[in-house]
Design a protein around this motif. Structure first.
Motif, PDB file in Angstrom:
ATOM      1  N   CYS A 325      -6.903  -2.426   4.723  1.00 35.16           N
ATOM      2  CA  CYS A 325      -6.772  -2.790   3.354  1.00 35.16           C
ATOM      3  C   CYS A 325      -6.770  -1.896   2.478  1.00 35.16           C
ATOM      4  CB  CYS A 325      -8.051  -3.865   2.941  1.00 35.16           C
ATOM      5  SG  CYS A 325      -7.979  -4.263   1.366  1.00 35.16           S
ATOM      6  N   THR A 326      -7.439  -0.554   2.646  1.00 35.56           N
ATOM      7  CA  THR A 326      -7.309   0.608   1.577  1.00 35.56           C
ATOM      8  C   THR A 326      -5.878   1.041   1.763  1.00 35.56           C
ATOM      9  OG1 THR A 326      -9.647   0.914   1.737  1.00 35.56           O
ATOM     10  CG2 THR A 326      -8.308   2.617   0.978  1.00 35.56           C
ATOM     11  N   GLN A 327      -5.304   1.121   2.989  1.00 33.33           N
ATOM     12  CA  GLN A 327      -4.275   1.761   3.277  1.00 33.33           C
ATOM     13  C   GLN A 327      -3.102   0.915   2.713  1.00 33.33           C
ATOM     14  OE1 GLN A 327      -3.075   2.215   7.423  1.00 33.33           O
ATOM     15  NE2 GLN A 327      -1.023   2.484   6.870  1.00 33.33           N
ATOM     16  N   LEU A 328      -3.125  -0.384   2.747  1.00 36.93           N
ATOM     17  CA  LEU A 328      -2.152  -1.603   2.179  1.00 36.93           C
ATOM     18  C   LEU A 328      -2.219  -1.436   0.614  1.00 36.93           C
ATOM     19  CD1 LEU A 328      -0.156  -3.783   2.406  1.00 36.93           C
ATOM     20  CD2 LEU A 328      -2.275  -5.271   2.773  1.00 36.93           C
ATOM     21  N   CYS A 329      -3.377  -1.412   0.090  1.00 39.08           N
ATOM     22  CA  CYS A 329      -3.416  -1.040  -1.389  1.00 39.08           C
ATOM     23  C   CYS A 329      -2.743   0.066  -1.877  1.00 39.08           C
ATOM     24  CB  CYS A 329      -4.888  -1.331  -1.664  1.00 39.08           C
ATOM     25  SG  CYS A 329      -5.569  -2.780  -1.508  1.00 39.08           S
ATOM     26  N   GLN A 330      -3.013   1.213  -1.366  1.00 41.11           N
ATOM     27  CA  GLN A 330      -2.299   2.370  -1.765  1.00 41.11           C
ATOM     28  C   GLN A 330      -0.887   2.231  -1.480  1.00 41.11           C
ATOM     29  OE1 GLN A 330      -3.743   5.028  -3.450  1.00 41.11           O
ATOM     30  NE2 GLN A 330      -1.705   5.282  -3.832  1.00 41.11           N
ATOM     31  N   GLY A 331      -0.248   1.682  -0.601  1.00 42.14           N
ATOM     32  CA  GLY A 331       1.282   1.535  -0.119  1.00 42.14           C
ATOM     33  C   GLY A 331       1.609   0.737  -1.204  1.00 42.14           C
ATOM     34  N   LEU A 332       1.071  -0.445  -1.481  1.00 41.75           N
ATOM     35  CA  LEU A 332       1.594  -1.338  -2.599  1.00 41.75           C
ATOM     36  C   LEU A 332       1.929  -0.713  -3.971  1.00 41.75           C
ATOM     37  CD1 LEU A 332      -0.481  -4.535  -1.666  1.00 41.75           C
ATOM     38  CD2 LEU A 332       2.298  -4.171  -1.199  1.00 41.75           C
ATOM     39  N   ARG A 333       0.696   0.217  -4.339  1.00 45.32           N
ATOM     40  CA  ARG A 333       0.937   1.067  -5.423  1.00 45.32           C
ATOM     41  C   ARG A 333       1.914   1.942  -5.502  1.00 45.32           C
ATOM     42  NH1 ARG A 333      -4.480   1.942  -4.532  1.00 45.32           N
ATOM     43  NH2 ARG A 333      -6.104   0.535  -5.612  1.00 45.32           N
ATOM     44  N   ASN A 334       2.078   2.651  -4.411  1.00 44.06           N
ATOM     45  CA  ASN A 334       3.292   3.521  -4.285  1.00 44.06           C
ATOM     46  C   ASN A 334       4.693   2.833  -4.229  1.00 44.06           C
ATOM     47  OD1 ASN A 334       1.333   5.537  -3.669  1.00 44.06           O
ATOM     48  ND2 ASN A 334       1.406   5.504  -1.460  1.00 44.06           N
TER      49      ASN A 334
END
Length: 422
Positions: A325-334
């Motif tokens: 989930c943390t990886q996904l959230c960071q990728g969405l922000r990117n």
């Protein structure tokens, strides 16, 4: 040739188009001379075709080969000792997943929504007062069900994307004096993870039972039924447990069981009557009696889903969902996208919500991912319709590789989907 035999031959000859057409013609002529006036549906005379898709919506999730194999086992009788043994293993698996020693623990023959109804209709009688915490669709549904049962329903409201603090709940308990509080641990329509610490103790101090929906959170976020003094907890089979929908874990504390024993009226549903179900599942110490024909192969699948969770370990499962989930959230922000739930601690690790990017039609984005990448993500539900996109990472689908795959697909969609002129 008899009509049924012709049709059987036609099905077997599905790879020979000319013979297929000829046999269908013979079937139609046979029908013309029979008493039947409704012909066999053409769709059912073709082989079943199911496309391969990566299900990264809010559920169901993909079913791994081991669970598919369990569900395809030959049927046994619903009172055979081998099936009763599987039911006992399911009970033990639910107790582990819920972290409870409650003896009244079983699986409802139905979806998580069915478990919600079972919990409410067994706890509530006409005239009882229920307090429902509403910050998404599942609170709305629980309030509707409780009203249909004749309960006096009061709602505590939070905007979608927010959660309830202890003082919010305490204020409602003091004002309305309910016998049951309903709250959603993992609100799949908004992506909110509700804190539960101290909530059970607070409810009991006010003479109230705590009922928690964990359909979207079980196995993906920590929950401790006994330690957190939860009185009724239920979930579903089709999310982190990766089994097909159709069976729903549920457990009742001794406080909840005693309230049900004090009922003045019988539950309004025979099928969901917990007294009968407790006996069928061997929870009351009495010889088991027939109640209904259980979905036996669904139970085989649920058993394997619980077994896989036990083998992985709850803490490892929680950590895997948190990290992905943390990886996904960071990728969405990117990608320049905005997360819907502001506070990191309040984000549901299994279902992430992001705001629909300005100028885009959410339906075009979800359709593009489905058509071009064979990936399902979803739009909003209930109060979040038109506001969010929802991405699910549950059970075997919660992998770093799937995060990368859905991020690439979203980047492609943002570049290809036409912007709305609104």
């Amino acid at each position: 040739m008899h009509c049924a035999a012709v049709l059987g031959a036609a099905r077997a000859a599905s790879t020979a188009p000319l013979l297929w057409a000829r046999l269908l013609g013979m079937a139609r002529r046979a029908m013309a001379t029979s008493l039947l006036r409704v012909p066999p549906p053409q769709g059912l005379l073709r082989p079943l075709a199911v496309p391969e898709r990566l299900l990264l919506g809010p559920g169901p999730s993909n079913v791994p080969p081991r669970i598919l194999a369990a569900g395809s086992q030959q049927l046994l009788g619903h009172m055979h000792p081998e099936v009763l043994q599987v039911m006992d293993e399911i009970k033990a698996g639910i107790q582990y997943a819920f972290q409870t020693q409650n003896r009244l623990t079983l699986a409802i023959s139905g979806t998580g929504h069915c478990a919600m109804e079972a919990a409410l209709l067994n706890l509530l009688e006409h005239g009882d007062t229920a307090l429902v915490a509403v910050n998404g669709i599942w609170g709305q549904r629980a309030a509707e069900i409780a009203r249909r049962l004749g309960a006096n329903v009061h709602e505590l409201l939070k905007p979608p994307g927010e959660y309830f603090a202890l003082w919010d709940i305490e204020e409602g308990l003091a004002q309305y004096k309910p016998s049951v509080l309903f709250i959603t641990h993992g609100e799949s329509s908004t992506g909110v993870l509700q804190p539960l610490e101290g909530l059970g103790e607070l409810c009991h101090r006010h003479g109230c039972l705590l009922l928690v929906d964990a359909v979207a959170s079980l196995g993906g976020a920590p929950i401790f039924m006994d330690q957190q003094e939860i009185d009724v907890l239920y979930s579903g089979s089709q999310k982190v447990l990766n089994a097909p929908p159709g069976s729903a874990p549920i457990s009742f504390s001794e406080r909840a069981r005693e309230k049900m024993l004090r009922r003045k009226t019988k539950p309004t549903s025979f099928y969901l009557d917990m007294g009968w179900l407790a006996n069928y599942w061997g929870c009351d110490g009495e010889p088991r009696r027939y109640h209904h024909t259980a979905p036996i192969n669904s139970f085989f699948s649920l058993r394997e889903g619980l077994a896989m969770l036990a083998e992985l370990g709850l803490e490892s499962s929680w950590e895997r969902h948190r990290a992905n989930c943390t990886q996904l959230c960071q990728g969405l922000r990117n990608l320049g996208l905005e997360l819907f739930v502001k506070e990191e601690k309040a984000r549901l690790p299994t279902i992430t919500t992001l705001r629909v990017p300005e100028g885009y039609d959410w339906k075009e984005i979800t359709s593009f991912l489905m058509d071009k990448h064979a990936i399902e993500i979803a739009g909003g539900l209930g109060p979040s319709v038109g506001k969010v996109l929802r991405i699910g990472l549950m059970g075997c689908n919660s992998t770093s590789g799937n995060v990368d795959r859905v991020l690439r697909a979203l980047q492609d969609a943002l570049g290809c989907c036409r912007r709305s002129r609104l």
